[in-house]
Write a protein that holds these residues in place. Structure first.
Motif: not given
Length: 216
Positions: A134-135, A167, A199-200
């Motif tokens: 969820k960052r 990231g 994650t992204r």
């Protein structure tokens, strides 16, 4: 190059016992192993929000006993035991499908409460993995986990994050420790779990060791 071994399997028979306890001959051994795997997958899918910590399975010729340890046992049982009844029916359908009546096994389910969820490496690792997906800032998530675990009474905790943390362009490994974590001591009551976080930027691996003291 370091020799790495699973902290719990390293202590099986000395400090910890097996999660599946039964005896089978050569013909039925693989069938029972696959059955235990499918049973655990079923329970994790149906009780994902119950905070499952461990699933112990014991088999005999006529019965199958399942012990569920969860941080929220009320979710497992449900209102008036309705959810537990549905789970029992799903397990019976999984285990007894295709068997004649005299070969069917009796299902027995026991639910126990995990009184200190912050001392469970599984729950701590899954919470951090969920926060990363969820960052949520990873250093803040780890620091909060370290504080909760030490306040719960653990003698030590180690958390390892691996991958494109935050990231970043290049994958790396970050280690965080508090207290002592004797990984080579067989009498150490050491809880361990690893969980991936999507994650992204890709997967980030989360590993958690919690040292609860020595087993007398």
């Amino acid at each position: 190059m370091g020799q790495k071994v699973h902290p719990i399997s390293f202590r099986l028979g000395n400090t910890f016992s097996w999660k599946s306890r039964w005896y089978a001959d050569q013909r039925s051994y693989s069938r029972n192993v696959l059955g235990d795997y499918r049973l655990r997958q079923l329970l994790h899918n149906k009780l994902g929000n119950a905070g499952l910590v461990t699933i112990d399975i014991e088999r005999s010729l006529t019965s199958l006993s399942v012990v569920l340890v969860a941080s929220r046992p009320g979710v497992v049982i449900g209102k008036g035991g309705e959810n537990l009844k549905l789970i029992s029916q799903a397990i019976e359908k999984l285990v007894n499908t295709g068997k004649v009546k005299q070969h069917r096994v009796k299902i027995d389910i026991k639910v126990e409460e995990m009184k200190t969820p912050d001392l469970s490496a599984k729950l701590v690792a899954e919470r951090i993995a969920d926060q990363l997906s969820k960052r949520y800032p990873h250093r803040r998530a780890v620091r909060q986990a370290l504080d909760r675990v030490t306040q719960a009474g653990a003698e030590g905790i180690k958390i390892v994050l691996s991958g494109r943390i935050g990231g970043s362009e290049i994958g790396r490994t970050e280690k965080y420790t508090r207290g002592k974590v004797p990984t080579q001591t067989l009498r150490a009551n050491l809880d361990y779990f690893q969980s991936p976080s999507l994650t992204r930027s890709g997967y980030v691996g989360v590993k958690v060791w919690i040292y609860k003291g020595e087993v007398q």
